[in-house]
Design a protein around this motif. Structure first.
Motif, PDB file in Angstrom:
ATOM      1  N   ARG A  46       0.847  -1.419  -0.131  1.00 36.55           N
ATOM      2  CA  ARG A  46      -0.041   0.091   0.172  1.00 36.55           C
ATOM      3  C   ARG A  46       0.577   1.084   0.179  1.00 36.55           C
ATOM      4  O   ARG A  46       0.384   2.297  -0.556  1.00 36.55           O
ATOM      5  CB  ARG A  46      -0.897   0.114   1.237  1.00 36.55           C
ATOM      6  N   SER A  47       1.773   1.199   0.827  1.00 34.63           N
ATOM      7  CA  SER A  47       2.713   2.351   0.754  1.00 34.63           C
ATOM      8  C   SER A  47       3.625   2.596  -0.468  1.00 34.63           C
ATOM      9  O   SER A  47       3.735   3.919  -0.827  1.00 34.63           O
ATOM     10  CB  SER A  47       3.721   2.408   2.100  1.00 34.63           C
ATOM     11  N   VAL A  48       3.723   1.822  -0.992  1.00 32.09           N
ATOM     12  CA  VAL A  48       4.278   1.825  -2.385  1.00 32.09           C
ATOM     13  C   VAL A  48       3.428   2.407  -3.400  1.00 32.09           C
ATOM     14  O   VAL A  48       3.759   3.264  -4.180  1.00 32.09           O
ATOM     15  CB  VAL A  48       4.955   0.655  -2.758  1.00 32.09           C
ATOM     16  N   ALA A  49       2.068   1.864  -3.452  1.00 29.24           N
ATOM     17  CA  ALA A  49       1.295   2.349  -4.264  1.00 29.24           C
ATOM     18  C   ALA A  49       0.853   3.776  -4.058  1.00 29.24           C
ATOM     19  O   ALA A  49       0.790   4.594  -5.028  1.00 29.24           O
ATOM     20  CB  ALA A  49      -0.246   1.300  -3.819  1.00 29.24           C
ATOM     21  N   ALA A  50       1.020   3.909  -3.009  1.00 33.00           N
ATOM     22  CA  ALA A  50       0.726   5.647  -2.467  1.00 33.00           C
ATOM     23  C   ALA A  50       1.665   6.670  -3.212  1.00 33.00           C
ATOM     24  O   ALA A  50       1.524   7.800  -3.375  1.00 33.00           O
ATOM     25  CB  ALA A  50       0.605   5.869  -0.867  1.00 33.00           C
ATOM     26  N   THR A  51       2.917   6.074  -3.694  1.00 37.99           N
ATOM     27  CA  THR A  51       3.864   7.062  -4.147  1.00 37.99           C
ATOM     28  C   THR A  51       3.597   7.032  -5.681  1.00 37.99           C
ATOM     29  O   THR A  51       4.548   7.780  -6.523  1.00 37.99           O
ATOM     30  CB  THR A  51       5.341   6.449  -4.075  1.00 37.99           C
ATOM     31  N   GLY A  52       2.642   6.498  -6.380  1.00 38.29           N
ATOM     32  CA  GLY A  52       2.229   6.585  -7.547  1.00 38.29           C
ATOM     33  C   GLY A  52       2.898   5.722  -8.707  1.00 38.29           C
ATOM     34  O   GLY A  52       2.852   5.878 -10.010  1.00 38.29           O
ATOM     35  N   LYS A  53       3.494   4.561  -8.041  1.00 43.97           N
ATOM     36  CA  LYS A  53       4.045   3.633  -9.135  1.00 43.97           C
ATOM     37  C   LYS A  53       3.034   2.606  -9.861  1.00 43.97           C
ATOM     38  O   LYS A  53       2.074   2.499  -9.176  1.00 43.97           O
ATOM     39  CB  LYS A  53       4.806   2.822  -8.032  1.00 43.97           C
ATOM     40  N   THR A  54       3.376   2.352 -10.858  1.00 44.60           N
ATOM     41  CA  THR A  54       2.379   1.529 -11.856  1.00 44.60           C
ATOM     42  C   THR A  54       2.806   0.196 -11.156  1.00 44.60           C
ATOM     43  O   THR A  54       3.800  -0.409 -10.986  1.00 44.60           O
ATOM     44  CB  THR A  54       2.738   1.568 -13.219  1.00 44.60           C
ATOM     45  N   MET A  55       1.321  -0.581 -11.054  1.00 44.58           N
ATOM     46  CA  MET A  55       1.974  -1.851 -10.553  1.00 44.58           C
ATOM     47  C   MET A  55       0.730  -2.759 -10.976  1.00 44.58           C
ATOM     48  O   MET A  55      -0.437  -2.473 -11.117  1.00 44.58           O
ATOM     49  CB  MET A  55       1.476  -1.929  -8.879  1.00 44.58           C
ATOM     50  N   PHE A  56       1.014  -4.117 -11.090  1.00 46.44           N
ATOM     51  CA  PHE A  56       0.323  -5.235 -11.652  1.00 46.44           C
ATOM     52  C   PHE A  56       0.545  -6.156 -10.330  1.00 46.44           C
ATOM     53  O   PHE A  56       1.528  -6.392  -9.975  1.00 46.44           O
ATOM     54  CB  PHE A  56       0.875  -5.993 -12.692  1.00 46.44           C
ATOM     55  N   ILE A  57      -0.618  -6.633  -9.582  1.00 44.67           N
ATOM     56  CA  ILE A  57      -0.655  -7.384  -8.535  1.00 44.67           C
ATOM     57  C   ILE A  57      -1.457  -8.796  -8.822  1.00 44.67           C
ATOM     58  O   ILE A  57      -2.820  -8.716  -8.951  1.00 44.67           O
ATOM     59  CB  ILE A  57      -1.139  -6.696  -7.450  1.00 44.67           C
ATOM     60  N   VAL A  58      -0.787  -9.807  -8.629  1.00 41.33           N
ATOM     61  CA  VAL A  58      -1.309 -11.078  -8.954  1.00 41.33           C
ATOM     62  C   VAL A  58      -1.788 -11.780  -7.416  1.00 41.33           C
ATOM     63  O   VAL A  58      -0.959 -11.505  -6.734  1.00 41.33           O
ATOM     64  CB  VAL A  58      -0.957 -12.252  -9.618  1.00 41.33           C
ATOM     65  N   THR A  59      -3.127 -11.631  -6.816  1.00 37.70           N
ATOM     66  CA  THR A  59      -3.429 -11.851  -5.630  1.00 37.70           C
ATOM     67  C   THR A  59      -4.655 -12.704  -5.506  1.00 37.70           C
ATOM     68  O   THR A  59      -5.431 -12.705  -6.362  1.00 37.70           O
ATOM     69  CB  THR A  59      -3.486 -10.606  -4.722  1.00 37.70           C
ATOM     70  N   HIS A  60      -4.608 -13.198  -4.312  1.00 34.14           N
ATOM     71  CA  HIS A  60      -5.885 -14.008  -3.777  1.00 34.14           C
ATOM     72  C   HIS A  60      -6.677 -13.221  -2.554  1.00 34.14           C
ATOM     73  O   HIS A  60      -7.562 -13.884  -2.098  1.00 34.14           O
ATOM     74  CB  HIS A  60      -5.541 -15.455  -3.555  1.00 34.14           C
TER      75      HIS A  60
END
Ligand code: ADP
Ligand code: MG
Length: 243
Positions: A183-197
């Motif tokens: 979450r804290s990385v997401a808050a920096t505006g990084k583009t992300m792909f997350i495979v998750t359950h």
């Protein structure tokens, strides 16, 4: 900013990705859901060329590569514009926490040692591991190891971070600390792909959610659309079984 055009992947005769098309803008957070074996990991691995796609076009940060005629330089460019976080952490067991993060900076990015160290210390502080710099992976909890994995990927400052089930190997009580770091990385505006359950997590963190099955994108939408009004029967079934 990231564009996939008609990506196909075969393992021998097995057709694992069957024409994936996707366009993601800078800073967008995309979660990928789907049953086991649907091709989620293969898709992430094809984006950063850990696996060579069989055909299609990958475009990241303005660099457009037809995978069938990709040069070594093209592959290197795509690999270095992506950072991967693995389910099994994939840390170097014989290196300390600090060295695990520094090594990409000194080898891939060819930074001087003191510069690489300074950068690594900054990033390890961001993931809360300043008090574990000289520990080896085996001396850390799974959650700490995965935070090293995230720090290592972040250190190279990639255009896009790819997370492949980053919490699936963790004991339940360690999942939250890793999700908090993501979450804290997401808050920096990084583009992300997350495979998750972790459906609740995907719902809360994502700008877009994709449901994959059998090598195709069955459905995509905002978390709101996908979780409350899934269109495809398969998406409905998956969500009702998973929740
Ligand atoms: P998911 O991550 O959604 O569980 P994967 O991308 O790992 O799915 O796998 C999709 C399909 O490709 C599966 O049938 C799997 O057995 C096959 N597969 C994955 N990796 C390889 C590989 N390296 N060699 C051969 N087949 C593979
Ligand atoms: Mg997988």
């Amino acid at each position: 900013m990231i564009k996939l055009e008609n990506i196909h992947k075969y393992y021998d005769s097995q057709h694992v990705l069957k024409g994936i098309n996707l366009e993601v803008s800078k800073g967008e957070i995309v979660s990928i859901l789907g049953p086991s074996g649907s091709g989620k990991s293969t898709l992430l691995r094809c984006i950063n060329f850990l696996e060579q796609p069989t055909s299609g076009i990958v475009e990241i940060g303005g660099k457009r590569v037809d995978v069938e005629s990709a040069s070594k330089a093209d592959v290197f460019a795509l690999r270095t514009s992506t950072g991967m976080v693995f389910q099994q952490y994939n840390l170097f067991k014989n290196l300390t926490v600090l060295d695990n993060v520094m090594i990409g900076l000194t080898s891939v990015k060819q930074l001087k040692k003191d510069e690489a160290k300074k950068k690594s210390l900054d990033i390890l502080e961001r993931v809360g591991l300043t008090n574990r710099l000289n520990h080896y992976p085996a001396q850390l909890s799974g959650g700490q190891q995965q935070r090293v994995g995230i720090a290592r990927a972040l250190a190279l400052n990639p255009e896009v971070l790819l997370f492949d089930e980053p919490t699936s190997s963790l004991d339940p009580e360690l999942v939250d600390e890793v999700l908090a770091t993501i979450r804290s990385v997401a808050a920096t505006g990084k583009t992300m792909f997350i495979v998750t359950h972790e459906l609740q997590f995907a719902r809360e963190i994502s700008d877009r959610v994709i449901f994959m099955e059998d090598g195709v994108i069955v459905e995509e939408g905002t978390p709101e659309q996908l979780f409350t009004q899934p269109k495809a029967e398969r998406t409905k079934q998956f969500l009702s079984k998973a929740s």
